[in-house]
Motif scaffolding. Structure first.
Motif, mmCIF file in Angstrom:
data_model
loop_
_atom_site.group_PDB
_atom_site.id
_atom_site.type_symbol
_atom_site.label_atom_id
_atom_site.label_comp_id
_atom_site.label_asym_id
_atom_site.label_seq_id
_atom_site.Cartn_x
_atom_site.Cartn_y
_atom_site.Cartn_z
ATOM 1 N N LEU A 116 -1.408 -0.016 -3.641
ATOM 2 C CA LEU A 116 -1.348 -1.566 -3.256
ATOM 3 C C LEU A 116 -0.598 -3.029 -4.445
ATOM 4 O O LEU A 116 -1.853 -2.732 -5.281
ATOM 5 C CB LEU A 116 -2.731 -2.057 -3.170
ATOM 6 C CG LEU A 116 -2.784 -3.106 -1.638
ATOM 7 C CD1 LEU A 116 -2.292 -2.049 -0.551
ATOM 8 C CD2 LEU A 116 -4.548 -2.794 -1.160
ATOM 9 N N ASN B 292 5.797 -1.639 -0.813
ATOM 10 C CA ASN B 292 4.037 -1.380 -0.304
ATOM 11 C C ASN B 292 5.145 -0.415 0.344
ATOM 12 O O ASN B 292 5.956 -0.686 1.285
ATOM 13 C CB ASN B 292 3.582 -1.960 0.206
ATOM 14 C CG ASN B 292 2.822 -2.353 0.197
ATOM 15 O OD1 ASN B 292 2.762 -3.380 -1.090
ATOM 16 N ND2 ASN B 292 3.091 -4.183 1.297
ATOM 17 N N GLN C 165 -3.764 -0.108 -7.862
ATOM 18 C CA GLN C 165 -3.540 -0.914 -6.980
ATOM 19 C C GLN C 165 -2.930 -1.971 -8.205
ATOM 20 O O GLN C 165 -2.959 -2.138 -8.997
ATOM 21 C CB GLN C 165 -5.328 -1.973 -6.880
ATOM 22 C CG GLN C 165 -5.817 -1.530 -5.704
ATOM 23 C CD GLN C 165 -7.365 -1.998 -5.161
ATOM 24 O OE1 GLN C 165 -7.411 -2.662 -6.282
ATOM 25 N NE2 GLN C 165 -8.030 -2.082 -4.675
ATOM 26 N N MET D 226 0.321 -1.365 0.087
ATOM 27 C CA MET D 226 0.005 0.183 0.263
ATOM 28 C C MET D 226 0.722 1.189 0.594
ATOM 29 O O MET D 226 1.776 1.044 1.083
ATOM 30 C CB MET D 226 -0.707 -0.205 1.192
ATOM 31 C CG MET D 226 -1.846 0.897 1.290
ATOM 32 S SD MET D 226 -2.307 1.568 3.181
ATOM 33 C CE MET D 226 -0.849 1.436 4.313
ATOM 34 N N THR D 227 0.471 2.337 -0.813
ATOM 35 C CA THR D 227 1.499 3.550 -0.852
ATOM 36 C C THR D 227 0.411 4.263 -0.889
ATOM 37 O O THR D 227 -0.644 4.810 -1.323
ATOM 38 C CB THR D 227 1.784 3.274 -2.232
ATOM 39 O OG1 THR D 227 3.238 2.394 -2.077
ATOM 40 C CG2 THR D 227 3.288 4.816 -2.295
ATOM 41 N N ALA E 132 5.802 -5.791 2.763
ATOM 42 C CA ALA E 132 4.797 -6.582 1.529
ATOM 43 C C ALA E 132 4.482 -8.411 2.241
ATOM 44 O O ALA E 132 6.152 -8.391 2.920
ATOM 45 C CB ALA E 132 6.011 -7.005 0.385
#
Length: 555
Positions: free
Chosen positions: A45, A444, A520, A1-2, A63
């Motif tokens: 993500l 992430n 994503q 997730m960023t 991750a």
């Protein structure tokens, strides 16, 4: 997730955007508008195939380890084939020596840089090494022929007296196994131990012996016949008859001050950045060697280390040629002109024949003379195969060959231009930097910064925010594999996305702007379980939009 966070600032209006946020009262006179203070968030993500996206990520998460391939957990099962070279950190074992040249492998998974010898990649044809271990200290997994290993549960082993290579392996299920490489399946290592005596000692020592301690008094060792990976590159200054090594200044300490003693390593392409401070630039401008371009090319480079034995032999030395125009530093009034701010070395090598060509280019700048002035310098060293035309490899470095490698850049395509997908990056004061952070495959990340918009018009404001979120140029396709070629469109998948509406309904002063972006990336392993390859199944940009008020005073 960023996650990205933008703080949008106008000359008179502070616009901060965040999503999702708690409902707030509507603005009077504009029934569909929210207040001018909001928070903008962007999420990226990385999802393994068949996994569900997380709906409300709140922090950076590593991750998942479950993204990797699953290995059978039977105690006596044979694990996937490993390369001839055991991985670092395993128990002590006899050193593996392989004589298989790299053409034995049809696909070189660690050949990530076309036209350049990748460090410790023993199957890279650009290295031109029939016996890579003569130059490399070890071979990367998958770059040499694999071999079979027989394993049992590690709890059953008290002590191993096998003279053959062994290692302890932990599979994805957490089961620890003791493995021995199969050398002769008929014997299966159940054999009578040999008796060691004066007659066969030398033969057995040559076959199974390892490193040993030496006496305190050591004789001067002759120079090596050729460079090995990571060895310092020797230089020679004819004017002073001095042998030294090629330096690549690096930063140390919290201030990132330049240290000159950092040697450049053979075949190690890297870049460093450091800062120099000057108390009295007026006197240092023409006397400081680090500011003068001539400092970085007034020497020759030894092709191979054995050139030290005959320094007068010009055939064993390579001059450093200039690839750009330079001028010496000059103090003109209150300005120090032509100070070196960037040094780029291009070094061409030819296997064990050593260094064949060295060129250097510079970027120079002007400094204003004032107390405590500083200068940031960049030092870049790039190795490539001798005589190799880099324009023959327009695709640039790979992120895997073929499958993606964890931590490598996520490749995207805009038109015919291939580049890396990036995120926002902040400066020290929190404002958005021109530089952006590369999205790494399988990793992430969280990122955010403040942005001061230049436009108040709704469509222009939207365009500026979109560009800040996804970068410029906007990614259109994502590479399915790490070695995707822009000319082969079948190797790219279109990125799905949906933008905000241009304007809000029934509100002339309202505008839809993105308050949240979630990227994503869906990926999975395919291929053989013994050699799985990571590929991207698809990617999408998910924007969340909100109405905001754009007033005339914002202009």
């Amino acid at each position: 997730m960023t996650s990205m966070r933008l703080l949008l600032c106008a000359p008179r209006t502070l616009l901060e955007i965040q999503g999702p946020a708690a409902p707030t009262p509507l603005q009077p006179g504009c029934p569909m508008c929210t207040p001018q203070l909001h928070l903008l968030t962007v999420l990226v993500l990385m999802l393994p195939d068949a996994a569900r996206p997380q709906t409300s990520p709140t922090q950076a998460l590593p991750a998942s380890s479950a993204l990797g391939p699953v290995t059978p957990e039977e105690a006596t099962a044979t694990p996937p084939d490993w390369s001839e070279d055991p991985t670092p950190g395993t128990p002590s074992m006899p050193e593996n020596v392989t004589t298989d040249p790299f053409p034995a492998l049809p696909i070189c998974v660690c050949d990530l840089t076309p036209g350049t010898c990748d460090l410790n990649c023993c199957c890279d044809k650009d290295c031109d090494l029939p016996h890579p271990r003569t130059v490399f200290s070890f071979c990367l997994p998958g770059s040499v022929r694999s071999s079979s290993w027989v394993c049992v549960d590690n709890s059953l082993i008290f002590r191993s007296n096998s003279p053959f290579p062994s290692r302890v392996f932990t599979d994805s299920g957490g089961i620890t196994q003791f493995c021995v490489r199969v050398n002769n399946s008929k014997l299966n290592y159940f054999q009578k131990l040999q008796t060691v005596n004066a007659t066969n000692f030398q033969t057995l020592a040559a076959e199974f012996g390892g490193q040993s301690f030496t006496s305190g008094t050591s004789e001067t060792q002759p120079p090596l016949p050729f460079y090995r990976a990571g060895h310092p590159i020797l230089t020679y200054y004819p004017s002073w008859s001095v042998v030294s090594s090629l330096k690549q200044p690096a930063a140390v300490g919290a201030g990132g001050l330049c240290v000159e003693s950092n040697p450049a390593g053979f075949l190690e392409s890297k870049s460093t950045t450091c800062t120099r401070f000057f108390r009295d630039l007026a006197s240092s401008c023409t006397s400081e060697p680090a500011l003068d371009a001539a400092t970085y090319y007034n020497f020759t480079v030894l092709k191979v280390p054995r050139g030290m034995t005959d320094l007068q032999n010009t055939k064993l030395r390579v001059p450093v040629t200039l690839a750009s125009q330079t001028s010496p530093p000059l103090l003109a009034g209150n300005t120090c002109q032509n100070a070196v701010s960037q040094v780029i070395y291009e070094i061409e090598t030819n296997g064990t024949s050593g260094i064949q060509k060295v060129s250097v280019s510079f970027r120079q700048t002007n400094l204003t003379v004032k107390p405590g002035v500083s200068l940031q310098q960049d030092f870049i060293i790039h190795f490539k195969a001798f005589g190799q035309r880099m324009d023959a490899f327009p695709t640039g470095p790979r992120s895997g060959n073929p499958g993606y490698l964890i931590g490598k850049p996520l490749l995207v395509l805009t038109g015919d231009f291939r580049h890396s997908m990036t995120l926002l990056q902040s400066q020290g004061n929190g404002m958005c930097s021109v530089k952006r952070h590369e999205i790494q495959f399988g990793v992430n990340t969280v990122s955010g910064c403040k942005l001061r918009p230049k436009e108040a018009n709704c469509s222009h404001l939207q365009k500026e925010i979109y560009q800040a979120l996804h970068g410029h140029p906007r990614p259109e396709h994502v590479a399915i594999f790490g070695n995707a070629d822009p000319a082969q469109r079948g190797g790219w998948s279109r990125i799905l996305s949906r933008n905000c509406s241009v304007s809000a309904v029934n509100c002339t002063s309202c505008c839809f702007i993105p308050v949240s972006l979630e990227i994503q990336v869906l990926w999975a392993y395919i291929g053989l379980q013994s050699n799985p390859q990571a590929h991207v199944a698809g990617a999408q940009f998910l924007y969340q939009c909100r109405r905001t008020r754009v007033e005339q005073k914002f202009l």
